[in-house]
Design an enzyme around this catalytic site. Structure first.
Site, PDB file in Angstrom:
ATOM      1  N   LYS A  72       0.869  -1.178   0.000  1.00 25.75           N
ATOM      2  CA  LYS A  72       0.000   0.000   0.000  1.00 25.75           C
ATOM      3  C   LYS A  72       0.904   1.225   0.000  1.00 25.75           C
ATOM      4  O   LYS A  72       1.671   1.444   0.941  1.00 25.75           O
ATOM      5  CB  LYS A  72      -0.893  -0.008   1.232  1.00 25.75           C
ATOM      6  CG  LYS A  72      -1.750   1.250   1.338  1.00 25.75           C
ATOM      7  CD  LYS A  72      -2.718   1.155   2.493  1.00 25.75           C
ATOM      8  CE  LYS A  72      -3.534   2.421   2.614  1.00 25.75           C
ATOM      9  NZ  LYS A  72      -4.503   2.342   3.716  1.00 25.75           N
TER      10      LYS A  72
ATOM     11  N   LYS B 279      -2.082  -1.573  -3.862  1.00 27.17           N
ATOM     12  CA  LYS B 279      -2.953  -0.413  -3.810  1.00 27.17           C
ATOM     13  C   LYS B 279      -2.133   0.855  -3.881  1.00 27.17           C
ATOM     14  O   LYS B 279      -1.164   0.957  -3.134  1.00 27.17           O
ATOM     15  CB  LYS B 279      -3.731  -0.483  -2.491  1.00 27.17           C
ATOM     16  CG  LYS B 279      -4.603   0.703  -2.240  1.00 27.17           C
ATOM     17  CD  LYS B 279      -5.241   0.556  -0.888  1.00 27.17           C
ATOM     18  CE  LYS B 279      -5.925   1.868  -0.605  1.00 27.17           C
ATOM     19  NZ  LYS B 279      -6.345   1.995   0.736  1.00 27.17           N
TER      20      LYS B 279
HETATM   21  C1  PBG Z   1      -7.163   3.248   5.470  1.00 27.44           C
HETATM   22  C2  PBG Z   1      -7.552   3.154   4.053  1.00 27.44           C
HETATM   23  C3  PBG Z   1      -7.449   4.144   3.079  1.00 27.44           C
HETATM   24  C4  PBG Z   1      -7.965   3.608   1.901  1.00 27.44           C
HETATM   25  C5  PBG Z   1      -8.400   2.329   2.200  1.00 27.44           C
HETATM   26  N1  PBG Z   1      -8.120   2.058   3.540  1.00 27.44           N
HETATM   27  C6  PBG Z   1      -6.993   5.543   3.196  1.00 27.44           C
HETATM   28  C7  PBG Z   1      -5.588   5.858   3.433  1.00 27.44           C
HETATM   29  O1  PBG Z   1      -4.718   5.012   3.626  1.00 27.44           O
HETATM   30  O2  PBG Z   1      -5.304   7.045   3.451  1.00 27.44           O
HETATM   31  C8  PBG Z   1      -8.034   4.294   0.587  1.00 27.44           C
HETATM   32  C9  PBG Z   1      -9.041   3.765  -0.365  1.00 27.44           C
HETATM   33  C10 PBG Z   1      -9.334   4.656  -1.505  1.00 27.44           C
HETATM   34  O3  PBG Z   1      -8.699   5.693  -1.731  1.00 27.44           O
HETATM   35  O4  PBG Z   1     -10.255   4.300  -2.233  1.00 27.44           O
HETATM   36  N2  PBG Z   1      -8.190   2.843   6.331  1.00 27.44           N
END
Ligand code: PBG
Length: 325
Positions: free
Chosen positions: A197, A250
């Site tokens: 991520k 992601k």
């Molecule tokens: C954190 C989380 C995020 C997203 C999914 N889980 C936000 C982040 O890390 O800032 C992002 C998902 C998206 O942008 O569609 N709980």
């Protein structure tokens, strides 16, 4: 002058031929639809930066799930937006909290027809908006956070979650959650790890949707640096060793190299999250008349699949399922 004997165009001549030799396809059963559920909300609220996506009430979730099921999408991932936020993100592990109630209600109504995935993180639940517990100096306290993640995992499992998806990028989070689930007797609940991520600008609209923008600083000290490719493989190997059942990349669209690498690095299923910013960009481009939404959407989802993802989490799940059916 000789004419070409080999002609690639022969197999492109019409739609049936093209479909016959297509290497990749998408089925609604590979899609997961993200859903935002907000406590104390009376009716679904549109999200300004994500046209077509709503914050749901614990009740409107049901109707939306029904719609997804009728299109063939059978998996959702829930993000909760609580009224009460504090430094520890207490609501995240409150077994009678609204998110846990929502999970219970969806499972009561739809049973095993729908797979309920819970995002496991603290950012929606903390008053500072970071994904973990902070030290006195405002840094992430990785190991104290693991303790909280373990509690949240157990509470989500007790509420009926079918699959748990830790998204905080804490070191050791998969192992901590696996141990917690196993010692609570939840040995059969799989973990879908947000493995690679990246700290990304494309989460912008999500922070609107989930009301979780960090109050100060950013997430670069725990999420991955987008310059790093080999590090993602390392994260995948670690998550595999820690007991992840599915690994995730992601965002998706700008990270196809990572998806492809992770596909090779382990034999676990690879998921890709087409994030909020990817959705909103496509939506905005289509709304401005720059391209047709359906075709652009299909192209992005197919590219993610072609790179090696088996599962795709996308805000287009419903529309894509209708399109590909
Ligand atoms: C954190 C989380 C995020 C997203 C999914 N889980 C936000 C982040 O890390 O800032 C992002 C998902 C998206 O942008 O569609 N709980």
């Amino acid at each position: 002058m000789s004419i070409p004997r080999v002609r690639s165009q022969r197999l492109r001549f019409n739609r049936v031929l093209r479909d016959l030799v297509a290497e990749v396809s998408i089925s609604p059963s590979n899609l997961i639809s993200p859903m935002f559920v907000k406590e104390d909300l009376d009716e679904p609220a549109p999200i300004r930066s994500m046209p077509g996506v709503f914050q749901h009430t614990p009740v409107s979730v049901q109707a939306h799930v029904k719609e997804l099921l009728s299109a063939g999408v059978r998996a959702i991932i829930l993000f909760g937006i609580p009224t009460h936020k504090d430094a520890q993100g207490s609501e995240a592990s409150n077994p009678s909290g609204f998110l846990h109630r929502t999970v219970r209600e969806v499972k009561d109504v739809f049973g095993d027809d729908v797979l309920v995935v819970t995002d496991l993180c603290l950012d929606e639940y903390t008053d500072h908006g970071h994904c973990g517990i902070l030290t006195g100096s405002g840094h992430i306290d990785n190991d104290a956070t693991l303790q909280r993640y373990a509690e949240i995992a157990i509470s989500q499992a007790e509420a009926g979650a079918d699959l748990i998806a830790p998204s905080g990028m804490m070191d050791g989070q998969v192992e901590a959650i696996r141990n917690a689930l196993d010692s609570a007797g939840r040995t059969m609940i799989p973990i879908m790890a947000y493995t690679a991520k990246f700290a990304s600008a494309f989460y912008g609209p999500f922070r609107d949707a989930a009301e979780c923008a960090p109050a100060f600083g950013d997430r670069r000290s725990y999420q991955m640096d987008f310059r790093n490719r080999r590090e993602a493989v390392r994260e995948a190997i670690l998550d595999d060793m820690e007991g992840a059942d599915v690994i995730m990349v992601k965002p998706a669209g700008h990270y196809l190299d990572i998806i492809s690498d992770l596909r090779e690095a382990t034999d676990l299923p690879v998921a890709a999250f087409q994030v909020s910013g990817e959705y909103s960009m496509l939506r905005a481009g289509a709304d401005a008349g720059y391209f047709a939404l359906d075709v652009a959407m299909e192209e992005t989802l197919i590219a993610i699949k072609r790179a090696g993802a088996t599962l795709i989490i996308t805000y287009f799940a419903l529309e894509a399922a209708r399109l590909f059916r």
